[in-house]
Scaffold this motif. Structure first.
Motif, PDB file in Angstrom:
ATOM      1  N   GLY A 121       0.776  -1.230   0.000  1.00  0.00           N
ATOM      2  CA  GLY A 121       0.000   0.000   0.000  1.00  0.00           C
ATOM      3  C   GLY A 121       0.804   1.274   0.000  1.00  0.00           C
ATOM      4  O   GLY A 121       0.254   2.363   0.194  1.00  0.00           O
ATOM      5  N   HIS A 122       2.127   1.182  -0.219  1.00  0.00           N
ATOM      6  CA  HIS A 122       2.990   2.354  -0.134  1.00  0.00           C
ATOM      7  C   HIS A 122       3.181   2.988  -1.510  1.00  0.00           C
ATOM      8  O   HIS A 122       2.963   2.348  -2.546  1.00  0.00           O
ATOM      9  N   LEU A 123       3.590   4.248  -1.499  1.00  0.00           N
ATOM     10  CA  LEU A 123       3.896   4.937  -2.753  1.00  0.00           C
ATOM     11  C   LEU A 123       5.076   4.265  -3.456  1.00  0.00           C
ATOM     12  O   LEU A 123       5.989   3.768  -2.787  1.00  0.00           O
ATOM     13  N   PRO A 124       5.097   4.255  -4.794  1.00  0.00           N
ATOM     14  CA  PRO A 124       6.103   3.472  -5.516  1.00  0.00           C
ATOM     15  C   PRO A 124       7.505   4.074  -5.425  1.00  0.00           C
ATOM     16  O   PRO A 124       7.671   5.295  -5.543  1.00  0.00           O
ATOM     17  N   PRO A 125       8.531   3.229  -5.209  1.00  0.00           N
ATOM     18  CA  PRO A 125       9.914   3.715  -5.312  1.00  0.00           C
ATOM     19  C   PRO A 125      10.189   4.230  -6.723  1.00  0.00           C
ATOM     20  O   PRO A 125       9.449   3.937  -7.673  1.00  0.00           O
ATOM     21  N   VAL A 126      11.265   4.991  -6.842  1.00  0.00           N
ATOM     22  CA  VAL A 126      11.671   5.532  -8.142  1.00  0.00           C
ATOM     23  C   VAL A 126      13.057   4.987  -8.480  1.00  0.00           C
ATOM     24  O   VAL A 126      13.968   5.055  -7.645  1.00  0.00           O
ATOM     25  N   ALA A 130      16.504   9.768 -17.050  1.00  0.00           N
ATOM     26  CA  ALA A 130      15.261   9.020 -17.219  1.00  0.00           C
ATOM     27  C   ALA A 130      14.883   8.354 -15.892  1.00  0.00           C
ATOM     28  O   ALA A 130      15.751   8.099 -15.049  1.00  0.00           O
ATOM     29  N   PHE A 131      13.619   8.051 -15.721  1.00  0.00           N
ATOM     30  CA  PHE A 131      13.176   7.468 -14.456  1.00  0.00           C
ATOM     31  C   PHE A 131      11.992   6.546 -14.699  1.00  0.00           C
ATOM     32  O   PHE A 131      11.309   6.630 -15.734  1.00  0.00           O
ATOM     33  N   GLU A 132      11.741   5.674 -13.744  1.00  0.00           N
ATOM     34  CA  GLU A 132      10.556   4.825 -13.778  1.00  0.00           C
ATOM     35  C   GLU A 132      10.083   4.583 -12.353  1.00  0.00           C
ATOM     36  O   GLU A 132      10.887   4.397 -11.430  1.00  0.00           O
ATOM     37  N   PHE A 133       8.761   4.621 -12.183  1.00  0.00           N
ATOM     38  CA  PHE A 133       8.171   4.290 -10.894  1.00  0.00           C
ATOM     39  C   PHE A 133       8.019   2.778 -10.805  1.00  0.00           C
ATOM     40  O   PHE A 133       7.497   2.141 -11.735  1.00  0.00           O
ATOM     41  N   LEU A 134       8.470   2.210  -9.702  1.00  0.00           N
ATOM     42  CA  LEU A 134       8.400   0.768  -9.502  1.00  0.00           C
ATOM     43  C   LEU A 134       7.045   0.431  -8.879  1.00  0.00           C
ATOM     44  O   LEU A 134       6.898   0.351  -7.663  1.00  0.00           O
ATOM     45  N   ASP A 135       6.050   0.236  -9.751  1.00  0.00           N
ATOM     46  CA  ASP A 135       4.666   0.100  -9.299  1.00  0.00           C
ATOM     47  C   ASP A 135       4.004  -1.186  -9.786  1.00  0.00           C
ATOM     48  O   ASP A 135       2.771  -1.266  -9.863  1.00  0.00           O
ATOM     49  N   ARG A 136       4.795  -2.199 -10.101  1.00  0.00           N
ATOM     50  CA  ARG A 136       4.211  -3.443 -10.628  1.00  0.00           C
ATOM     51  C   ARG A 136       4.043  -4.519  -9.556  1.00  0.00           C
ATOM     52  O   ARG A 136       3.758  -5.669  -9.877  1.00  0.00           O
ATOM     53  N   ALA A 137       4.213  -4.158  -8.295  1.00  0.00           N
ATOM     54  CA  ALA A 137       4.044  -5.145  -7.219  1.00  0.00           C
ATOM     55  C   ALA A 137       3.456  -4.472  -5.980  1.00  0.00           C
ATOM     56  O   ALA A 137       4.017  -4.500  -4.897  1.00  0.00           O
ATOM     57  N   THR A 138       2.282  -3.867  -6.185  1.00  0.00           N
ATOM     58  CA  THR A 138       1.632  -3.132  -5.096  1.00  0.00           C
ATOM     59  C   THR A 138       0.431  -3.909  -4.584  1.00  0.00           C
ATOM     60  O   THR A 138      -0.385  -4.407  -5.365  1.00  0.00           O
TER      61      THR A 138
END
Length: 404
Positions: free
Chosen positions: A296-301, A308-316
């Motif tokens: 339930g936490h905000l995604p790491p970056v 360039a960057f990406e939000f690590l949001d594929r395991a929430t």
């Protein structure tokens, strides 16, 4: 279209607007009439230059009490209702002559887009006639009522001050407890990291944010952040238990999902741990991967060296304790290159009142991308300077910047 300036001036009651420096920005007609001042005598002038304490009364405390209330609003961003105040006003027609006046004030903040207080609404109700009971003889019921009300108001003011002092002491204890449980991380052999913790502004807003960095076997490192729901000493105590549990679980499990599963099971036995959020990432330095999971936490970056960057949001997954039954948590893996940066944080860094969370996340990403090659310490400091309001946030903030 509503003319809000006209509405303000026609408000039935004394209302003035003050800047954060306590300078009059405006006042409605009733405020001008009952205070005996013109707009030119108020606007642009410092509050206590216009209305100082009565120099002939050694016990006068109206200006001091009002100043303390306004400072509380500036510090907390919350409304402050004052007990009845005696606050004498000097007659403009007869300089040096002071009129005994009684007031019931309420002070409220007007917040800007960044959550800072940009104006103070100072609303006052004059109750002089009720308190003074002019024209009635000594010993009358009105005089008795006057003395009783004034005594009770002074007592209420003293109780309020004692409560604020107690809350301030609780904040100091909570901060000391957090500092003891969130020590400076030990140097890690394969990772350069910067950690920043900023407590919330305001007496009651110390929260339960935490971070952790753990050296693991097989050239791996675990990085985690979490956020306990609630405030004060209880939240700080829960934070300490959950941080220790996750740190221990990370050392004996194979991946971040299993670590959060263990933490979720443990949290069921901890009062106040419900709905805690956490994110953890296992960095494998040999193969160049990050495996992560979020409760339930905000995604790491993941910030790349080229900006360039990406939000690590594929395991929430939901926060701790949100499901009635135990369910395995997901995890995902992403590759990194040497010189990339992993950033974990808590919501105090990006969330603002009445603002969509995506706006805050975009602000974070742009701040990171602009300084992608800065050393971790410099990058952490610049991000805090860019994103936190100058007066401080109303929620705790944790930021972990790890150079891979």
């Amino acid at each position: 279209m509503i003319d809000y300036a006209a509405v303000f001036r026609a408000l039935p009651g004394m209302v003035a607007l003050l800047t954060p420096d306590l300078v009059y920005a405006d006042a409605n007609e009733e405020f001008l009439q009952l205070s005996g001042r013109t707009r030119d005598q108020l606007v642009g002038r410092y509050l206590f230059d216009v209305f100082p304490d009565n120099p002939n009364d050694p016990e006068a405390s109206g200006a001091r009490n009002l100043g303390a209330s306004l400072r509380r609003v500036l510090e907390t961003g919350e409304r402050d209702s004052m007990a009845m105040q005696r606050y004498d006003v000097e007659s403009l027609d007869r300089p040096g002559e002071w009129q005994e006046r009684y007031w019931s004030p309420v002070n409220a903040p007007v917040l800007g887009p960044d959550g800072r207080v940009v104006l103070l609404v100072h609303r006052v109700e004059e109750i002089t006639e009720l308190i003074a009971a002019h024209g009635l003889p000594e010993g009358s019921r009105a005089r008795v009522l006057e003395a009783e009300l004034y005594t009770r108001a002074r007592e209420l003011q003293e109780v309020n001050e004692r409560l604020r002092e107690a809350h301030a002491r609780e904040r100091e204890v909570a901060l000391a407890l957090q500092a003891a449980m969130l020590p400076a991380p030990a140097p890690l052999e394969q990772l350069r990291a910067a950690v920043r913790y900023r407590p919330a502004v305001g007496t009651l807003n110390v929260c339960g944010d935490w971070y952790d960095l753990v050296a693991l076997p097989r050239h791996r490192t675990a990085v985690a952040v979490g956020d306990v729901v609630g405030h004060g000493l209880s939240a700080a105590g829960v934070m300490g238990q959950l941080r220790s549990a996750l740190s221990a679980a990370s050392r004996v499990t194979e991946g971040p999902a299993q670590s959060l599963e263990v933490l979720g099971l443990y949290s069921r036995s901890v009062d106040g741990a419900e709905n805690t959020t956490a994110a953890t990432a296992f960095i494998d330095h040999d193969v160049g991967t990050i495996t992560y999971s979020s409760a339930g936490h905000l995604p790491p970056v993941l910030l790349h060296a080229d900006g360039a960057f990406e939000f690590l949001d594929r395991a929430t997954d939901p926060p701790l304790g949100a499901r009635p039954e135990h369910v395995s948590r997901p995890q995902a893996t992403v590759a990194f290159e040497e010189g990339d940066t992993l950033v974990l944080y808590t919501d105090g860094l990006v969330e603002r009142r009445r603002e969509d969370i995506d706006v805050g996340l975009d602000r974070l990403a742009r701040a990171l991308a602009a300084r992608a090659t800065d050393p971790p310490d410099a990058l952490a400091d610049s991000v805090l300077a860019d994103l936190l309001p100058p007066g401080g946030a109303t929620d705790d903030t944790v930021l972990v910047v790890a150079r891979l």
